[in-house]
Design a protein around this motif. Sequence first.
Motif, PDB file in Angstrom:
ATOM      1  N   GLY A  79      -3.731   5.187 -11.857  1.00  0.00           N
ATOM      2  CA  GLY A  79      -3.047   4.771 -10.409  1.00  0.00           C
ATOM      3  C   GLY A  79      -2.696   3.030 -11.259  1.00  0.00           C
ATOM      4  O   GLY A  79      -2.760   2.531 -11.239  1.00  0.00           O
ATOM      5  N   LEU A  80      -1.187   2.961 -10.581  1.00  0.00           N
ATOM      6  CA  LEU A  80      -0.613   1.537 -10.952  1.00  0.00           C
ATOM      7  C   LEU A  80      -1.194   0.643  -9.475  1.00  0.00           C
ATOM      8  O   LEU A  80      -1.322   1.164  -8.402  1.00  0.00           O
ATOM      9  N   THR A  81      -1.212  -0.635  -9.548  1.00  0.00           N
ATOM     10  CA  THR A  81      -1.907  -0.963  -8.563  1.00  0.00           C
ATOM     11  C   THR A  81      -1.461  -2.583  -8.904  1.00  0.00           C
ATOM     12  O   THR A  81      -0.300  -2.827  -8.780  1.00  0.00           O
ATOM     13  N   SER A  82      -1.392  -3.194  -7.011  1.00  0.00           N
ATOM     14  CA  SER A  82      -0.567  -4.292  -7.160  1.00  0.00           C
ATOM     15  C   SER A  82      -0.503  -4.869  -7.259  1.00  0.00           C
ATOM     16  O   SER A  82       0.554  -5.402  -7.582  1.00  0.00           O
ATOM     17  N   THR A  83      -1.481  -5.539  -8.293  1.00  0.00           N
ATOM     18  CA  THR A  83      -1.186  -6.997  -9.633  1.00  0.00           C
ATOM     19  C   THR A  83      -0.597  -6.892 -10.284  1.00  0.00           C
ATOM     20  O   THR A  83       0.826  -7.011 -11.245  1.00  0.00           O
ATOM     21  N   GLU A  84      -0.049  -4.411 -10.994  1.00  0.00           N
ATOM     22  CA  GLU A  84       0.513  -4.166 -12.066  1.00  0.00           C
ATOM     23  C   GLU A  84       1.483  -4.474 -11.528  1.00  0.00           C
ATOM     24  O   GLU A  84       2.853  -4.508 -11.989  1.00  0.00           O
ATOM     25  N   LEU A  85       2.041  -4.218 -10.556  1.00  0.00           N
ATOM     26  CA  LEU A  85       3.129  -3.348  -9.726  1.00  0.00           C
ATOM     27  C   LEU A  85       3.974  -5.209  -9.631  1.00  0.00           C
ATOM     28  O   LEU A  85       5.457  -5.337 -10.218  1.00  0.00           O
ATOM     29  N   ALA A  86       2.702  -6.111  -9.411  1.00  0.00           N
ATOM     30  CA  ALA A  86       3.707  -7.605  -8.847  1.00  0.00           C
ATOM     31  C   ALA A  86       4.192  -7.926 -10.197  1.00  0.00           C
ATOM     32  O   ALA A  86       5.179  -8.507 -10.507  1.00  0.00           O
ATOM     33  N   LYS A  87       3.176  -8.121 -11.426  1.00  0.00           N
ATOM     34  CA  LYS A  87       3.531  -8.251 -12.861  1.00  0.00           C
ATOM     35  C   LYS A  87       4.448  -7.786 -13.363  1.00  0.00           C
ATOM     36  O   LYS A  87       5.121  -8.464 -13.867  1.00  0.00           O
ATOM     37  N   LEU A  88       4.782  -6.152 -13.321  1.00  0.00           N
ATOM     38  CA  LEU A  88       5.574  -5.195 -13.456  1.00  0.00           C
ATOM     39  C   LEU A  88       7.641  -6.071 -12.394  1.00  0.00           C
ATOM     40  O   LEU A  88       8.955  -6.222 -13.294  1.00  0.00           O
ATOM     41  N   LEU A  89       7.327  -6.654 -11.694  1.00  0.00           N
ATOM     42  CA  LEU A  89       8.556  -6.805 -11.207  1.00  0.00           C
ATOM     43  C   LEU A  89       8.760  -9.143 -11.137  1.00  0.00           C
ATOM     44  O   LEU A  89       9.797  -9.255 -10.717  1.00  0.00           O
ATOM     45  N   ARG A  90       7.847  -9.426 -11.855  1.00  0.00           N
ATOM     46  CA  ARG A  90       7.778 -10.496 -12.019  1.00  0.00           C
ATOM     47  C   ARG A  90       9.771 -11.401 -12.658  1.00  0.00           C
ATOM     48  O   ARG A  90       9.614 -12.038 -12.684  1.00  0.00           O
ATOM     49  N   ARG A  95       0.311  -1.610   0.025  1.00  0.00           N
ATOM     50  CA  ARG A  95      -0.282   0.281  -0.450  1.00  0.00           C
ATOM     51  C   ARG A  95       0.708   1.364  -0.062  1.00  0.00           C
ATOM     52  O   ARG A  95       0.857   2.448  -0.982  1.00  0.00           O
ATOM     53  N   ASP A  96       1.677   1.462   0.582  1.00  0.00           N
ATOM     54  CA  ASP A  96       2.370   2.331   0.963  1.00  0.00           C
ATOM     55  C   ASP A  96       3.475   2.798  -0.080  1.00  0.00           C
ATOM     56  O   ASP A  96       4.116   3.771  -0.954  1.00  0.00           O
ATOM     57  N   GLY A 123       3.526  -7.025   0.793  1.00  0.00           N
ATOM     58  CA  GLY A 123       4.999  -5.670   0.751  1.00  0.00           C
ATOM     59  C   GLY A 123       6.449  -6.136   0.420  1.00  0.00           C
ATOM     60  O   GLY A 123       5.894  -8.054   0.154  1.00  0.00           O
ATOM     61  N   TYR A 124       7.261  -5.726   0.042  1.00  0.00           N
ATOM     62  CA  TYR A 124       8.248  -6.385  -0.293  1.00  0.00           C
ATOM     63  C   TYR A 124       9.203  -5.905   0.776  1.00  0.00           C
ATOM     64  O   TYR A 124       9.931  -4.625   1.046  1.00  0.00           O
ATOM     65  N   LYS A 125      10.350  -7.192   0.981  1.00  0.00           N
ATOM     66  CA  LYS A 125      11.520  -6.931   1.421  1.00  0.00           C
ATOM     67  C   LYS A 125      13.147  -6.066   0.865  1.00  0.00           C
ATOM     68  O   LYS A 125      12.794  -6.267  -0.738  1.00  0.00           O
ATOM     69  N   ARG A 126      13.468  -5.169   0.885  1.00  0.00           N
ATOM     70  CA  ARG A 126      15.001  -4.895   0.663  1.00  0.00           C
ATOM     71  C   ARG A 126      15.412  -5.449  -0.040  1.00  0.00           C
ATOM     72  O   ARG A 126      16.290  -5.283  -0.972  1.00  0.00           O
ATOM     73  N   LYS A 127      15.640  -6.239   0.738  1.00  0.00           N
ATOM     74  CA  LYS A 127      16.761  -7.689   0.318  1.00  0.00           C
ATOM     75  C   LYS A 127      16.219  -8.505  -1.329  1.00  0.00           C
ATOM     76  O   LYS A 127      17.014  -8.191  -1.763  1.00  0.00           O
ATOM     77  N   VAL A 128      14.644  -8.352  -1.249  1.00  0.00           N
ATOM     78  CA  VAL A 128      14.400  -8.921  -2.371  1.00  0.00           C
ATOM     79  C   VAL A 128      14.663  -8.057  -4.380  1.00  0.00           C
ATOM     80  O   VAL A 128      14.227  -8.719  -4.755  1.00  0.00           O
TER      81      VAL A 128
END
Length: 112
Positions: free
Chosen positions: A66-77, A47-48, A95-100
């Motif tokens: 704007g960007l959604t959580s689904t689009e975010l995950a797809k772009l990071l895949r 969310r943040d 959320g997401y951890k820095r190390k990933v």
Amino acid sequence: RWPAKAREAAVYLVQAGRKEALPDSVRLVSDIRSEFHDHDVQAVSTRDLLETLNRMPSWKAHSIGGLTSTELAKLLRPFEITPGTVRIGKQTMKGYKRKVFEKAWAMYPEDI
């Protein structure tokens, strides 16, 4: 003084244009690096992260609303980055951890 200002403006425009020409996934990883480095955090809630990204003109205009959580995950895949459960303070959320992100960040210079 004016030649220095002109050069500074030219460098800025070249760098901005270079970043806009990058694939969305690479620009996203770069923008997320800025978020983690600016706030020196080990994890961020989805969310943040979306609130921050959607304040940026390029991501706000990425899709309607704007960007959604689904689009975010797809772009990071392509970087094998997936959301997970993170603990921020006393709260547990998605959320997401820095190390990933570290492997993806190592692939691209900070100045893209």
